[in-house]
Design a protein around this motif. Sequence first.
Motif, PDB file in Angstrom:
ATOM      1  N   TRP A  60       0.807  -1.220   0.000  1.00 33.81           N
ATOM      2  CA  TRP A  60       0.000   0.000   0.000  1.00 33.81           C
ATOM      3  C   TRP A  60       0.842   1.274   0.000  1.00 33.81           C
ATOM      4  O   TRP A  60       0.374   2.315  -0.440  1.00 33.81           O
ATOM      5  N   CYS A  69       1.063   3.446  -3.218  1.00 38.27           N
ATOM      6  CA  CYS A  69      -0.088   4.213  -3.694  1.00 38.27           C
ATOM      7  C   CYS A  69       0.158   5.694  -3.444  1.00 38.27           C
ATOM      8  O   CYS A  69       0.317   6.124  -2.311  1.00 38.27           O
ATOM      9  N   ILE A 123      -6.476   5.866  -1.282  1.00 30.36           N
ATOM     10  CA  ILE A 123      -6.850   4.464  -1.105  1.00 30.36           C
ATOM     11  C   ILE A 123      -8.346   4.486  -0.876  1.00 30.36           C
ATOM     12  O   ILE A 123      -8.835   5.134   0.049  1.00 30.36           O
ATOM     13  N   ARG A 142      -8.666  -0.211  -3.295  1.00 25.58           N
ATOM     14  CA  ARG A 142      -8.078   0.142  -4.580  1.00 25.58           C
ATOM     15  C   ARG A 142      -7.338   1.473  -4.453  1.00 25.58           C
ATOM     16  O   ARG A 142      -7.756   2.363  -3.711  1.00 25.58           O
ATOM     17  N   CYS A 143      -6.253   1.585  -5.181  1.00 26.38           N
ATOM     18  CA  CYS A 143      -5.499   2.831  -5.237  1.00 26.38           C
ATOM     19  C   CYS A 143      -5.986   3.634  -6.430  1.00 26.38           C
ATOM     20  O   CYS A 143      -5.873   3.176  -7.568  1.00 26.38           O
ATOM     21  N   SER A 144      -6.558   4.798  -6.154  1.00 24.37           N
ATOM     22  CA  SER A 144      -6.968   5.661  -7.261  1.00 24.37           C
ATOM     23  C   SER A 144      -5.846   6.669  -7.472  1.00 24.37           C
ATOM     24  O   SER A 144      -5.596   7.520  -6.647  1.00 24.37           O
ATOM     25  N   ARG A 189       0.581   4.300  -8.816  1.00 27.20           N
ATOM     26  CA  ARG A 189       1.195   3.319  -7.905  1.00 27.20           C
ATOM     27  C   ARG A 189       2.658   3.321  -8.114  1.00 27.20           C
ATOM     28  O   ARG A 189       3.188   3.619  -9.087  1.00 27.20           O
TER      29      ARG A 189
END
Length: 91
Positions: free
Chosen positions: A71, A74, A78, A86-88, A91
């Motif tokens: 994480w 990211c 998040i 999900r990572c918007s 990444r």
Amino acid sequence: MKNTLGALILGALSLSAVLSSSDVAQAQDRGRPPRGSYLQTCRNVRTERGTLFARCEDRRGNFHDTRMVDWRRCRGDIENDNGRLRCSGRR
């Protein structure tokens, strides 16, 4: 003899600093969860060895166990995407 004792003490202090910095990194991973909008709809949030775990609500109100590996990579938000982390963003 005095120089040897000084070198031993300095070596022990250096080793102690290295070990404690590793402990700090592990403690931070188990500390506060990372920021993100997912915190509004997820519970039982925890981190362990770079993985974010949570139980997140989907659009129907059901909760799902989910995780995000690595994480820290990211760079965006998040988020909870219908019960999945999900990572918007990048990444």
